[in-house]
Write an enzyme that holds these catalytic residues in place. Structure first.
Site, PDB file in Angstrom:
ATOM      1  N   ASP B 289      40.859  39.170  38.677  1.00 19.03           N
ATOM      2  CA  ASP B 289      42.228  39.170  38.143  1.00 19.03           C
ATOM      3  C   ASP B 289      42.316  39.833  36.766  1.00 19.03           C
ATOM      4  O   ASP B 289      43.404  40.038  36.234  1.00 19.03           O
ATOM      5  CB  ASP B 289      42.803  37.749  38.103  1.00 19.03           C
ATOM      6  CG  ASP B 289      41.913  36.801  37.317  1.00 19.03           C
ATOM      7  OD1 ASP B 289      41.189  37.261  36.408  1.00 19.03           O
ATOM      8  OD2 ASP B 289      41.939  35.582  37.609  1.00 19.03           O
ATOM      9  N   ASP B 309      33.540  42.372  41.681  1.00 13.49           N
ATOM     10  CA  ASP B 309      34.339  41.412  42.449  1.00 13.49           C
ATOM     11  C   ASP B 309      34.367  41.879  43.897  1.00 13.49           C
ATOM     12  O   ASP B 309      34.496  43.068  44.181  1.00 13.49           O
ATOM     13  CB  ASP B 309      35.755  41.313  41.888  1.00 13.49           C
ATOM     14  CG  ASP B 309      36.517  40.136  42.507  1.00 13.49           C
ATOM     15  OD1 ASP B 309      36.696  39.123  41.809  1.00 13.49           O
ATOM     16  OD2 ASP B 309      36.910  40.232  43.695  1.00 13.49           O
ATOM     17  N   ASP B 361      32.149  33.910  37.150  1.00 15.94           N
ATOM     18  CA  ASP B 361      33.401  33.222  37.477  1.00 15.94           C
ATOM     19  C   ASP B 361      33.610  33.200  38.988  1.00 15.94           C
ATOM     20  O   ASP B 361      34.532  33.822  39.512  1.00 15.94           O
ATOM     21  CB  ASP B 361      34.551  33.970  36.778  1.00 15.94           C
ATOM     22  CG  ASP B 361      35.827  33.148  36.769  1.00 15.94           C
ATOM     23  OD1 ASP B 361      35.765  31.944  37.085  1.00 15.94           O
ATOM     24  OD2 ASP B 361      36.895  33.715  36.474  1.00 15.94           O
TER      25      ASP B 361
END
Lengths: 546, 500
Positions: B289, B309, B361
């Protein structure tokens, strides 16, 4: 990522929604998959892989052209399975020049593998238990391969994490539910559970038991086992009879024991000897620092990875597509004749020494002149059906999630392995399942012949029928299927096969020039035995040289 | 004679359909409410009882039996056909789901119960009584057998519950239509019944083919705010909602951030570590994000930032959508940023460069496939790509909700040779959230420096974040390995307390 603080309510609703999403998606997919099913049938016809039985059967006719070329080799090894490579590795380390002749177009024997768009998959042997501390040669090999990182004073190994089977390791479909682990638990009556526990406690107590000669009662390699008559007597009865004598009557325990024996020996408890059956449970003493004792080493391509490592540690030249049909002792050494399937011509090889790393029934055909050797009786072999199915990754059902080993209770087949389980990737939309099925109901040669004549469609139907008990929609989920038939998958350790005289006679070289290496010489078809037989033959050969 | 047989066939169909509706309700209820024994037993009870009620009231129908018969058959089709959709759409909307469930079962049962007595009366002059009773009940029970066999074997695996209801509703209506056209002259309601039948048929067909849209309507009602974006990638369902006050991102239904308080989370994920390292090369694993990037890019001395990601859908969305890139200050466009869409484990295994700062994350370890990213094997690779002077921060779920999970991650990192500095922050949208600052030498809380531009963190309060009250204090746990996945077990156990 994170969960909602208010997830008490949200997640509750979402999980139900997730369920409903799945339901709706499934129903939407229905019409599409009907259509797909038609195309599956048309476009993805099942294939039979491997040519060995057509190729091998030419040994019965021996209609080969006479050799029109001659080549020379120092040591020639016939076969390129585990025992062949194990011998080649030892010989190359001693500076001996080694040449391998293999029937198939690839190496590996029972430890072969294949590959498709989803990755690699096994075609046969696919795991190795944690090695026993006393298997020093094996440990040394695994250390050299980077699979064992180190061994401490008590013999506990530290294993490379990538090579140890990831969790969840296994699940069993029993009474319509996937339970974790393979010991039957769900819906099993107390008395049966007690019997299972009693059996496992007993076999645990055998693990470190030694006979009168101070040797382990059940050792790896099994040649190292105690020769105490009391224990060897167990080789005279079947495992099933032994169970009866010991008062083990639980059908759940019988299923479990038969499952284990079929997995390792290709035959159930009423076929294999009690000694072989108990060996399965009592021979493993391996301990690891970074995993549980029952964990195993495995790779997406199965034991083909170990073959690759053996090959890497050897300096041998390999000739694939070679059917060796004649091995003869001559004045100068050994003369070998092979038929090259690519050029369709025969080759004469002149070698100083030869190791036949072939199964006994092949050895008999090749050594037709040596009746003193080939006159010895042959073991019975279990044919195996191994199929690889590419399926949509949508096999979730009630209970434990898709695991590495997925076993079906009370089924003709053993279930399936999810080979890419050992892949570190998070998402796989299509996966390959490797289906294992010892065809141990085929007792006679006639039945085996009939089975070999099955069409790929007939084999695929057998696979689908067995798997549909676990996954009713397997035909819809399956994109393609390839079938591998092992006509003589593994020698069955029937009563008398391991501790009769036969194995000793078979292990003896003919003169000091023709040697034998194959797990058939151990009587059970496991990696450690094939590995050991290769080393044994190589050492015999080196000894004969000096 | 053929006309009598048609009526008997419709008994078969009504009986089959009736039982199917009951089974659908039972299955749906046991999936949604759990405890299948209770659900099935009460639903069968209510169904049989309501059939009795229907039978009882059949005596009040005196005239136009054929007309009533057809009309009831149409109603059975309508109610049964839409029943699973109703249950599914209204599951979140009504206060008492059970009431709705039993009401629908009762309604279907009563209507089916009316049918048999009516039909016996219609046919009483056309058969001898003994034949009549034998025929009707034969067909009735035959239908029941048929239903009970096809339901588990064919319908649930292949059609799913919603389409099954529609399918049998349609079957019901088709049979009723045939009866209307054959017997239309025996009732004065012919035109009305034909119109009604065609109307209901159209409705059910629409339902059958638009089950997908019904689904997405239901999704809308699950999220508190308005859905402005919803799409599925091969990896996950991405949903963004917007209210006047905040944006929220959900992946597979789990909240990832709320624009109102995400700064607390992302400051905590970046600054305690990067404030210490300050320069060199940074790496973000997960975090597509771009919010963590936004924090990272505040350090002018950084040479480069690599973001790995899995899902290009997420990274492209947060890069190209103007409103969303407003939230991350267009961090994904920054020339220092290198964007890699790959599985983090596959990537890190091959990575040869070393980094000064790493922000990890990943989603919470709620299943085996994500659990791999919290294993010793992964952390050994992390250790390898971290410079000797480097620092990494790992988001580590909630130490309040899942203390064993949090401390299991800590234990696992320590087993790989890391020094860990655990701390936790309050993020209103998530609750009390935990992080682990890891490095190859010991770092004391007092050594941590954060930029003064932070809205939440400060140097002086950081040591307080490192204090863990008794209910979430350090405890001994297993080491999470690929071959045991202990963390997934802890996590499942601890979060399931909140999700009964």
């Amino acid at each position: 990522m994170r969960m909602n603080k208010n997830s008490k309510h949200t997640s509750l609703r979402l999980s139900r929604r997730g369920f409903l999403t799945t339901l709706t998606a499934a129903s939407v997919a229905f019409l599409m998959s009907i259509w797909q099913r038609c195309t599956v049938k048309k476009n993805h016809r099942p294939r039979i892989e491997g040519a060995s039985h057509q190729r091998g059967h030419r040994l019965w006719k021996k209609d080969f052209p006479s050799p029109d070329q001659t080549r020379e080799a120092d040591v020639l090894i016939v076969g390129a399975g585990v025992s062949a490579w194990s011998a080649a590795r030892i010989l190359s380390k001693q500076g001996v020049s080694v040449t391998l002749l293999e029937l198939e177009s690839m190496v590996g024997g029972n430890s072969s593998s294949g590959a498709n768009s989803t990755g690699k998959y096994p075609l046969g042997a696919h795991y190795l238990p944690i090695p026993n501390p006393e298997c020093t040669a094996l440990l040394e090999f695994l250390k050299e391969a980077g699979i064992v990182l180190n061994v401490d004073a008590e013999g506990r190994v530290e294993l490379n994490d990538y090579d140890v089977c990831f969790a969840p390791e296994s699940r069993l479909l029993i009474h319509g539910y996937w339970q974790q682990g393979l010991l039957p638990r769900v819906g099993v009556p107390k008395e049966d559970t007690a019997e299972i526990v009693r059996f496992l406690q007993y076999t645990d107590s055998l693990k470190h038991l030694r006979g009168k000669d101070k040797k382990y009662v059940f050792a790896i390699p099994l040649d190292e086992s105690s020769q105490d008559e009391e224990w060897l007597a167990l080789d005279q009865i079947t495992f099933g009879e032994w169970c009866k004598q010991q008062g083990y009557s639980s059908s759940y325990l019988h299923w479990y024991l038969s499952y284990c024996c079929r997995d390792d020996y290709g035959a159930g408890i009423d076929t294999v000897s009690a000694w072989a059956g108990l060996h399965y449970f009592a021979c493993r003493k391996g301990m690891a620092k970074n995993t549980g004792e029952s964990n195993v080493l495995t790779w997406p391509e199965g034991n083909a990875r170990l073959v690759q490592e053996l090959e890497k540690q050897s300096k041998a030249s390999v000739f694939p597509n070679q059917l060796v049909y004649q091995v003869e002792k001559t004045q100068q050494g050994v003369q070998v004749e092979s038929f090259d399937f690519i050029s369709q011509r025969s080759i004469r090889w002149k070698a100083n020494q030869v190791i036949l790393a072939t199964p006994m029934f092949i050895t008999n055909k090749i050594l037709s002149q040596q009746s003193s050797y080939t006159g010895l009786p042959l073991p019975s072999y279990s044919p195996w059906l191994v199929a690889n199915l590419v399926v949509q990754n949508d096999l979730q059902r009630a209970g434990a999630p898709l695991s590495w080993d997925n076993v079906l209770y009370d089924s003709d087949c053993l279930g399936y392995i999810y080979a890419q389980h050992q892949d570190i990737k998070r998402f796989q939309d299509k996966i390959t399942l490797t289906y294992y099925h010892p065809l141990d109901h085929l007792q006679t040669a006639a039945a085996r012949k009939e089975a070999i004549q099955n069409t790929p469609e007939q084999w695929a139907e057998i696979v689908f029928q067995n798997l549909s008990k676990a996954h009713p929609d397997i035909r819809l989920l399956c994109d393609s299927i390839s079938v591998w038939i092992w006509g003589h998958g593994m020698a069955q350790p029937k009563p008398g096969a391991i501790w009769g005289e036969l194995r000793k006679q078979r292990q003896q070289p003919i003169d000091p020039s023709i040697f034998f290496a194959h797990s058939d010489l151990s009587g059970i078809s496991i990696f450690e035995e094939a590995f050991y037989q290769g080393i044994r033959a190589a050492n015999q050969l080196l000894h004969a040289r000096s | 004679m053929a006309r009598q047989w048609l009526l008997l066939v419709s008994v078969l169909v009504v009986a089959t359909c009736g039982l199917i509706y009951e089974l659908v309700a039972g299955t749906l209820a046991s999936y949604l409410l759990g405890d299948s024994v209770t659900q099935f037993s009460t639903i069968i009870g209510v169904y049989l009882f309501s059939m009795g009620v229907g039978s009882y009231f059949s005596k009040y129908i005196d005239r136009n039996l054929i007309g009533w018969f057809i009309q009831i058959e149409l109603l059975v089709g309508l109610v049964g056909g839409i029943s699973s959709t109703l249950l599914f759409v209204l599951f979140d909307a009504v206060s008492s789901f059970r009431l709705l469930l039993y009401f629908l079962v009762f309604l279907t049962g009563s209507l089916v119960g009316l049918e048999i007595p009516l039909l016996m009366r219609i046919l009483q002059d056309r058969f001898a009584f003994k034949d009549l009773v034998s025929q009707i009940f034969t067909f009735d029970y035959l239908g029941a057998l048929l239903a009970s066999l096809v339901f588990p074997l064919l319908l649930v695996p292949y059609l799913g519950l919603i389409k099954t209801s529609y399918f049998f509703g349609i079957l019901n209506i088709v049979v009723a239509l045939i009866v209307v056209y054959k017997f239309g002259n025996e009732t004065s309601w012919s035109f009305y019944l034909k119109t009604l039948a065609w109307f209901i048929l159209a409705l059910l067909l629409a339902g059958f083919f638009y089950a997908e849209s019904i689904q997405s309507y239901a999704e809308n009602s699950v999220y508190p705010d308005k859905i402005i974006y919803a799409r599925s990638s091969p990896y996950q369902r991405v949903v963004i909602t917007k209210s006047p006050r905040e944006w929220r991102l959900f992946l597979n239904g789990n909240l990832q951030f709320s624009s109102r308080d995400e700064y607390r989370y992302h400051e905590a994920l970046v600054h305690p570590g990067l404030g210490y390292a300050r320069k060199g090369k940074a790496l973000v694993l997960g975090g597509g994000d771009g919010m963590a990037l936004r924090e990272i890019l505040q350090y002018p001395d950084l040479d480069s930032v690599t973001l790995v990601d899995l899902d290009p859908l997420v990274t492209q969305l947060f890069k190209r959508n103007e409103m969303l890139s407003g939230l991350n200050d267009s961090s994904l466009w920054n020339p220092k940023v290198q964007l890699i869409n790959q599985d983090a484990f596959v990537w890190i295994k091959k990575e040869q460069q070393a980094y000064d700062f790493v922000a990890v994350d990943f989603p919470d370890p709620s299943n085996y496939s994500i659990g791999k990213l919290y294993s010793t094997t992964f952390y050994k690779e992390l250790y390898r790509v971290l410079k000797d002077s480097g620092v990494a921060i790992i988001q580590s779920t909630s130490p309040y909700v899942a203390p064993n999970s949090f401390w299991c991650i800590d234990t696992t990192l320590r087993a790989c040779g890391f020094f860990t500095l655990p701390y936790h922050v309050h993020v209103p949208s998530f609750g009390d959230w935990g992080f682990l600052l890891v490095s190859k030498k010991n770092i004391a809380p007092q050594e941590v420096r954060v930029p003064s531009t932070c809205r939440f963190l400060s140097d002086s309060m950081f040591p307080q974040l490192c204090y863990f009250p008794k209910d979430m204090s350090k405890r001994p746990t297993d080491i999470n390995r690929l071959n045991n996945q202990s963390l997934v077990h802890y996590f499942e156990k601890e979060w399931s307390h909140l999700v009964p």
